[in-house]
Design an enzyme around this catalytic site. Structure first.
Site, mmCIF file in Angstrom:
data_model
loop_
_atom_site.group_PDB
_atom_site.id
_atom_site.type_symbol
_atom_site.label_atom_id
_atom_site.label_comp_id
_atom_site.label_asym_id
_atom_site.label_seq_id
_atom_site.Cartn_x
_atom_site.Cartn_y
_atom_site.Cartn_z
ATOM 1 N N ASN A 1 7.762 0.079 2.050
ATOM 2 C CA ASN A 1 8.822 0.496 3.236
ATOM 3 C C ASN A 1 8.133 0.548 4.572
ATOM 4 O O ASN A 1 7.087 1.407 4.512
ATOM 5 C CB ASN A 1 9.487 2.017 2.811
ATOM 6 C CG ASN A 1 9.975 2.545 3.897
ATOM 7 O OD1 ASN A 1 10.103 2.469 4.814
ATOM 8 N ND2 ASN A 1 11.178 3.513 3.270
ATOM 9 N N THR B 1 7.960 4.371 6.256
ATOM 10 C CA THR B 1 7.327 5.303 5.750
ATOM 11 C C THR B 1 5.796 5.021 5.956
ATOM 12 O O THR B 1 4.787 5.846 5.889
ATOM 13 C CB THR B 1 7.697 5.791 4.374
ATOM 14 O OG1 THR B 1 7.699 4.493 3.591
ATOM 15 C CG2 THR B 1 8.865 6.337 4.586
ATOM 16 N N GLU C 1 -5.093 6.086 1.446
ATOM 17 C CA GLU C 1 -6.617 6.294 1.731
ATOM 18 C C GLU C 1 -7.136 5.380 2.863
ATOM 19 O O GLU C 1 -7.784 5.887 3.977
ATOM 20 C CB GLU C 1 -7.451 5.929 0.741
ATOM 21 C CG GLU C 1 -7.038 6.511 -0.881
ATOM 22 C CD GLU C 1 -6.750 7.806 -0.825
ATOM 23 O OE1 GLU C 1 -7.326 8.613 -0.186
ATOM 24 O OE2 GLU C 1 -5.799 8.173 -1.780
ATOM 25 N N GLY D 1 -2.461 -0.087 -2.612
ATOM 26 C CA GLY D 1 -2.679 1.229 -1.871
ATOM 27 C C GLY D 1 -2.700 1.323 -0.217
ATOM 28 O O GLY D 1 -3.419 0.577 0.154
#
Lengths: 328, 738
Positions: free
Chosen positions: B631, B634, B705, B702
């Site tokens: 997305n 976001t 972080e 990811g």
């Protein structure tokens, strides 16, 4: 927090009587500082006398000066047309303080009475002569980065946190007070005090005395003014050092000057000698540096705030340069 | 027609946005349960020693007080009796056995919990509890205790590491050795920590928690009270930010469960902002030293990296502070050392970009320093030492587009207007500086299970016990399901945050989309396949691999009349619904074949005021090489949030202890400076957006972080470029620059 009684006053007289009668009663205006202190157990009044509805929130011309009601909100004063036009330094200082939300709630009188933000004062498990006379000063040999470099005593090195008051002391304001013995006026410079042997006393108000207004005399400082606040973040942070600078210029010549500093002392720190050194001088960085040098006479740093000995004069020069239009 | 924004790669708005902005989202502290009472903690005022006496009489007699829980009267905790507090549940247990004995391990440690009928009464009564202590000498200062550092016993990857020759940097033609210090930082999410606990019977507990893993919290509570897991119900549908602080169960949560037992009523505890600093973890204060050496042409020959990390005295915390140094650049000689320093303070807990954010400050500052020593552009230096494969494990990257990111970022920030000579550029009376830094974090994927259920009305219910602490997990999951099933997002519901849902890992280490998203992907794929199998002859024998899934229908691409809706499939088969539950994980073999990492690059332009030393970040560019972006909206917000966190790390945040007393002196929002809006410049977020072929079915890596990792050194490097002053101890406050 400790349970307390809440009383809403409709007249100054009844408010004053209520506070005089009860040893631990206190006035409540905007509450932006007092309520925090109550939550932390630093201040534990049995009774709060809410004065926020007393009719002291007007900003009115008084002769060639202005009378600002003690209950006027910080944002109201900062945005006031008359203030912006005639005493812009005050508006600048107010807008440098706290956050928009707090300025919408805090009053002029309350701003003057806010307590120091010294961490040792706020933590009831640590020593603080201001909170608990005789317990000792945690800050003197502790974390004192935010603390005073002028006018300290062995009992307290805390600073007064207001921005508004720095402009008011520079502008020769006067505090109007009503008390059990009637009305009196206090020159702004004498309103706050140095810690000396009684750091628990921030100011010269007597028990039951209520600030009703602050007046500012006519001022030539409508144009060449600046409030410089140096802080760790851009908003909602107390000053490391702040400077209120105002110049009355005749061409390039300084006819008169007003200078005061915040974040350096237990009270708003007016720099009278530095002001004098500027009178008659031409606007120049050299003259400003000389004034800064004069201003720093008697300054003394502690372990973590020694940087203020350099930051303060730098800031004085910078504020004067901006006020004089030498720098954007 | 598929709505592109609802598919993977779209810009769909958050599925819970309306709930969140209208107050419809219920956070743990907002649950109303009958007979609820309120707990307030009493903190210790000494740092180390034992409670000699604790006077609770006054508090007990205060209005509304039901109980004052202390170590003297607390119900027994089975795991504490067995001395297992820190051994349970992979170190995610309470660790410290609060209310079990008289020991005080740190200042502010809870020594009593007052329960009253209102929060205000409990707060007041808590102020009446007074303790006498037998005080011992404490140690809270990291710098004074570096020599006490221990080799970690709980984390093998942090043992001393050496590749090639030790300290080879010392003999390199150009070398430097510097120390870098990061102060303690505190997570400070907007939502305060706490828990609402209730006993539903002598052996059944329900809690409403602020947790990054309902299954983790369930397991810890079950282990701590030695109950079957299914006897513990954990609800945590909404979490108001956590940044890592809720990756474990804290002692005060166990204490609240004990209090609920004691008063036989549900008890709610919401800790204070001051306590957020003292009893719920932090990013540990870390002293680092880096030695780095290169040829005159800029080939790095050796690097050494030492880290000493603040720890508590009752358990061990480790994070990958020195990891990035081993693989970010092609360096033949590398050695790293990691030491934990036990101090009399609460345990640290992972905080956004744990380890790497701290390590990157040292490594990426040192690389920058080396570039000036070589008189070389810092990007050029990085490109010259780019590793074609992972030099630590000698594995190919699953994907690595960091070079693309350097180029994109340089273009966007206007790197060409940077001067390689520090303090040589002014603008509006300010020194101008440009800086950049790289960040990386493992692209993890953990086993996860999801249930996908097609309902008779053609709506899809997806379930997994995931958390959504703010990144938009729920939204990304709906998009993944929408993409696989070809169903509009409005017809998909994703349930999370309940411990009775299928297994999901904690939301930590930037792995939720990779883990839970993959499980949802796989469950939906299997569900879709089953629906195709049940579609009878409606698809007129179209080849399965050519089928199109759109608008809740399966269709043949050639013959549009050969089409059937999911609802119709169920109806024809007389099925009220069809459900698939599937576990999904990365094959171990795959993990051994590739080095899987996300990468970020941060570029910043700063202004520094010469007279006052005030730093303003004028412009920031945050780039992510994070595979497929599920997305974009976001993800972009997440990158911005990380950059803001990096501004705090670089310029404002520092939790300060007065070591004479072991107490924090700025544990509040007025004195601990989190950046405000006025500190945040325009942040451009750019994605490389290239699918990783190996990480997971979506090809994502990811993001949470890497959003912060590297931002702080990018700012520190820009400040050096602007002023010629290298600040190696964060935060860079005005006093350090005048």
């Amino acid at each position: 927090m400790k349970a307390f009684q809440y009383v809403r006053s409709t007249t100054a007289k009844s408010a004053i009587e209520a506070v005089v009668k009860d040893p631990s009663a206190m006035f409540l205006a905007g509450g932006t500082n007092l309520v925090d202190l109550m939550k932390r157990g630093v201040t534990e009044p049995d009774k709060l006398i809410d004065i926020s509805r007393l009719p002291y929130n007007k900003i009115e011309k008084e002769g060639s000066g202005v009378r600002i009601g003690a209950m006027a909100l910080n944002s109201q004063v900062a945005d006031d047309k008359l203030i912006q036009e005639k005493w812009p330094l005050l508006s600048l200082a107010l807008n440098a303080g706290a956050s928009a939300q707090l300025r919408n709630k805090a009053t002029v009188g309350g701003n003057m009475l806010q307590r120091t933000r010294c961490g040792y004062f706020y933590d009831t498990a640590m020593d603080c002569n201001k909170r608990e006379p005789g317990s000792g000063c945690g800050a003197k040999e502790g974390y004192n980065r935010m603390h005073a470099i002028f006018g300290t005593s062995e009992h307290c090195i805390a600073v007064h946190p207001s921005d508004m008051c720095i402009a008011l002391v520079a502008l020769d304001a006067t505090v109007r007070v009503q008390g059990p013995k009637g009305e009196r006026t206090i020159p702004f410079a004498d309103f706050h005090r140095l810690p000396g042997d009684h750091p628990e006393k921030d100011n010269t108000l007597e028990k039951g005395e209520l600030i009703t207004a602050v007046t500012i005399p006519d001022s030539p400082y409508t144009k060449n003014v600046h409030y410089l606040k140096v802080r760790d973040r851009s908003s909602y942070a107390f000053a490391l050092v702040s400077v209120a600078a105002a110049l009355e210029l005749d061409g390039k010549t300084i006819k008169s000057a007003r200078l005061a500093m915040g974040g350096v002392a237990h009270k708003p720190w007016r720099l009278l000698e530095a002001e004098k050194s500027l009178v008659g001088q031409s606007v120049s960085e050299a003259a400003f540096q000389k004034a800064a040098e004069v201003a720093m006479t008697g300054a003394k740093g502690y372990e973590y705030n020694a940087f203020k000995l350099k930051l303060a004069p730098n800031s004085i020069v910078e504020a004067l340069k901006i006020a004089a239009g030498l720098t954007a | 027609m598929k709505n592109k924004d609802e598919m993977i790669g779209g810009r769909m708005s958050r599925v819970d946005a309306v709930l969140k902005v209208t107050g419809g989202a219920t956070y743990f502290a907002e649950y109303e349960v009958p007979n609820l009472v309120y707990g307030v903690l009493v903190p210790s005022t000494i740092t180390k020693g034992r409670i000699k006496n604790i006077d609770t009489k006054k508090a007990e007699n205060a209005p509304g007080v039901l109980a004052v829980l202390t170590h003297l009267n607390a119900p027994k905790v089975p795991a504490y009796e067995a001395k297992e507090a820190s051994k349970t549940s992979s170190g995610r247990g309470p660790g410290l056995m609060a209310f079990h004995n008289a020991d005080v391990h740190f200042n502010g440690q809870p020594i009593a919990l007052v329960v009253a009928d209102t929060f205000e009464r409990a707060t007041y009564a808590a102020s009446l509890v007074k303790a006498d202590y037998q005080e011992e000498k404490h140690q809270t200062e990291l710098k004074a205790n570096l020599a006490k550092g221990n080799v970690p016993s709980t984390n093998k990857s942090l043992q001393d590491y050496q590749r090639g020759e030790k300290d080879a940097y010392k003999t390199a033609p150009v070398n430097l050795e510097e120390e870098y210090v990061l102060p303690t930082e505190v997570h400070n999410p907007m939502e305060l920590h706490g828990i609402l606990a209730q006993w539903d019977g002598p052996d059944r507990i329900t809690v409403y928690a602020k947790t990054q893993g309902v299954k983790m919290t369930q397991q810890v509570i079950a282990d701590t009270f030695k109950l079957p897991k299914e006897n513990v119900q954990v609800h945590s549908q909404f979490v108001g930010g956590a940044f890592g602080m809720s990756l474990r169960v804290w002692p005060h949560e166990i204490a609240t469960i004990l209090a609920a037992k004691k008063v036989n009523r549900p008890v709610k505890l919401v800790i204070t902002r001051n306590e957020m600093f003292t009893i719920a973890g932090y990013r540990p204060h870390t002293h680092q030293k880096v030695g780095i050496g290169a040829t005159k042409e800029g080939k790095i020959l050796g690097i050494s990296h030492w880290a000493h990390v603040q720890n508590s005295n009752y358990e061990e915390f480790t994070e990958a502070t020195v990891a990035m140094t081993k693989f970010m650049y092609q360096i033949p000689n590398v050695n790293t050392t990691y030491r934990v320093v036990p101090l009399d303070i609460c345990s640290p807990v992972p905080m956004r970009g744990p380890g790497e954010a701290t390590g990157a400050f040292a490594l990426e500052s040192a690389i920058d320093e080396l570039s000036y020593a070589l008189n070389m552009d810092p990007i050029e230096l990085r490109l010259l030492n780019y590793p074609e494969k992972d030099p630590e494990r000698d594995l190919p990257w699953s994907s690595n587009y960091v070079r693309d990111a350097y180029q994109m970022g340089a273009d966007k920030i206007g790197w060409s207007s940077r001067s390689n000579t520090p303090k040589s550029k002014m603008e509006d009376g300010m020194w101008v500086g440009y800086g950049m830094a790289t960040g990386t974090f493992g692209a993890h994927r953990r086993p996860a299970t999801a249930r996908a259920c097609m309902n008779g009305d053609g709506t899809l219910l997806v379930q997994s016990a995931a958390s959504d602490i703010g990144p938009g997990t729920g939204t990304a999951i709906v998009q993944i399901a929408a993409e696989v099933m070809g169903i509009p997002a409005a017809k998909i519901r994703f349930d999370l945050g309940e411990s009775n849902l299928p297994d999901a890992p904690i939301q930590g280490g930037s792995a939720t989309v990779a883990s839970v998203g993959s499980a949802v992907h796989d469950a939906c794929l299997e569900l879709r396949q089953k629906l195709v199998e049940l579609s009878g002859n409606a698809l007129k024998n179209a080849k399965v691999e050519t089928l199109v899934y759109e608008d809740g229908k399966i269709s043949s691409p050639k013959d549009r009349s050969a089409s059937i809706s999911y609802a119709e499939v169920l109806k024809r088969n007389n099925l009220p619904k069809l459900e698939v539950t599937k576990e999904s994980k990365l094959e171990e073999e795959q993990q051994k074949k590739f080095a899987m990492y996300s990468f970020s690059v941060h570029f910043v332009k700063v202004h520094v005021h010469p007279a006052t030393g005030v730093v303003k970040v004028k412009h920031a560019v945050a780039l992510a090489d994070a595979g497929t972006i599920v997305n974009r909206k976001t993800a972009s917000s997440q990158m911005m949030g990380g950059a803001v966190g990096g501004i705090g790390m670089a310029l404002t945040e520092e939790a300060i202890i007065d070591h004479r007393f072991g107490r924090y002196v700025n544990n509040n929002f007025a004195d601990y400076h989190v950046p405000v809006n006025a500190d945040v410049p325009d942040i451009d977020v750019l994605f490389v957006d290239k699918k990783d072929p190996y990480t997971n079915p979506m090809g994502s890596k990811g993001l949470g972080e890497i959003a912060i990792i590297g931002m702080a050194p990018a700012i520190a490097n820009a400040v050096y470029n602007a002023t010629g002053k290298r600040v190696r101890e964060l935060p860079i406050t005005p006093d350090k620059l005048i």
